[in-house]
Design an enzyme around this catalytic site. Sequence first.
Site, PDB file in Angstrom:
ATOM      1  N   TYR A   3       0.820  -1.221   0.000  1.00 51.51           N
ATOM      2  CA  TYR A   3       0.000   0.000   0.000  1.00 51.51           C
ATOM      3  C   TYR A   3       0.853   1.269   0.000  1.00 51.51           C
ATOM      4  CZ  TYR A   3      -3.973  -3.041   0.201  1.00 51.51           C
ATOM      5  OH  TYR A   3      -4.894  -4.002  -0.125  1.00 51.51           O
ATOM      6  N   ASN A  10     -12.886   2.403  -5.987  1.00 52.80           N
ATOM      7  CA  ASN A  10     -11.487   2.822  -5.979  1.00 52.80           C
ATOM      8  C   ASN A  10     -11.078   3.347  -4.617  1.00 52.80           C
ATOM      9  OD1 ASN A  10     -11.576   2.148  -8.620  1.00 52.80           O
ATOM     10  ND2 ASN A  10     -11.632   4.245  -9.399  1.00 52.80           N
ATOM     11  N   VAL A  11      -9.823   3.081  -4.288  1.00 43.20           N
ATOM     12  CA  VAL A  11      -9.311   3.545  -3.001  1.00 43.20           C
ATOM     13  C   VAL A  11      -8.488   4.821  -3.191  1.00 43.20           C
ATOM     14  CG1 VAL A  11      -9.416   1.256  -1.942  1.00 43.20           C
ATOM     15  CG2 VAL A  11      -7.330   1.937  -3.145  1.00 43.20           C
ATOM     16  N   ASP A  12      -8.396   5.310  -4.439  1.00 44.36           N
ATOM     17  CA  ASP A  12      -7.698   6.584  -4.665  1.00 44.36           C
ATOM     18  C   ASP A  12      -8.648   7.744  -4.332  1.00 44.36           C
ATOM     19  OD1 ASP A  12      -9.229   7.513  -7.023  1.00 44.36           O
ATOM     20  OD2 ASP A  12      -8.242   5.895  -8.121  1.00 44.36           O
ATOM     21  N   HIS A  68     -14.618   0.391  -0.875  1.00 48.08           N
ATOM     22  CA  HIS A  68     -13.496  -0.477  -0.495  1.00 48.08           C
ATOM     23  C   HIS A  68     -12.419   0.236   0.304  1.00 48.08           C
ATOM     24  CE1 HIS A  68     -14.656  -3.386  -4.002  1.00 48.08           C
ATOM     25  NE2 HIS A  68     -15.431  -3.512  -2.946  1.00 48.08           N
ATOM     26  N   GLY A  79     -15.768   1.616 -15.894  1.00 45.40           N
ATOM     27  CA  GLY A  79     -14.457   1.037 -15.598  1.00 45.40           C
ATOM     28  C   GLY A  79     -14.401   0.035 -14.471  1.00 45.40           C
ATOM     29  N   THR A  80     -15.388  -0.829 -14.411  1.00 45.06           N
ATOM     30  CA  THR A  80     -15.299  -1.927 -13.436  1.00 45.06           C
ATOM     31  C   THR A  80     -15.692  -3.226 -14.124  1.00 45.06           C
ATOM     32  OG1 THR A  80     -16.321  -2.942 -11.485  1.00 45.06           O
ATOM     33  CG2 THR A  80     -17.540  -1.121 -12.484  1.00 45.06           C
TER      34      THR A  80
END
Length: 230
Positions: A53, A87-89, A104, A172-173
Amino acid sequence: MKTLVILTGAGMSAESGISTFRDSGGLWEKHHIEDVATPEAWARNPALVQEFYNVRRRQLVEAVPNNGHAGLVELEKQFDVQIITQNVDNLHERAGSRNVLHLHGELMKMRSAGPGQEVFEVKPEKIEFTIHDKCPKGYPLRPHIVWFGEEVPEIGNAARIVEKADILVIIGTSMQVYPAAGLLNYARTGIPLYLIDPNEVEISPGRAIVIRKGASEGVKILEEELLKII
Ligand code: OAD
């Protein structure tokens, strides 16, 4: 104002230089999920998990939102836009989107691995963590990420947002990860459903209007299409 609910995944950020997971060359080709993205991995080798990460965070701070992210901000002029992202961004927020729910977790947050599970913002001056980093109560700090095998605490809130959708968009998934992929079941029958992806994606239930493009170009086309129906 109509409620436009947008479900995004890794492809949304691909044009910002952030790897997807399941495309060829994607992250899960280079790393084993069970080594870096499960509670068992954290128990077995937390240093490896932290480093995985740390690399993601180093990439994220260098990345910038793309025209797709920016296009979704524009849509807020005409719609009540609600983004649900896997997304985690933080690129949706950095582009200026106001309503973003992270299913997430978030790379720029850390969480106490202790009983309170307190969440802490990651500061730009310290984006790397080791197993020696602790919360103020002395428990190890873990990434604020929902790992495989863990519950998805925001899924109920996400389902309630999808229920309110007048229009639903998927961007986009690969729609392979549950419970996120199951969110479509909460949409009211018959609402317009758009899917933006350069590759074929199978969804169920429902039939989507497919825009087979990358996120930036796809969102531009979506905008034109939506203006015709409001
Ligand atoms: P995937 O990697 O499974 O799917 C990415 C999707 O983006 C694919 O359908 C690609 O065709 C598409 N894509 C690629 N380039 C694109 C572009 N330029 N514009 C638009 N789409 C593009 O990623 P997700 O579906 O987001 O979870 O993965 C879901 C979850 O699995 C992630 O949140 C992550 C992962 O394991 C956790 O880490 C918990």
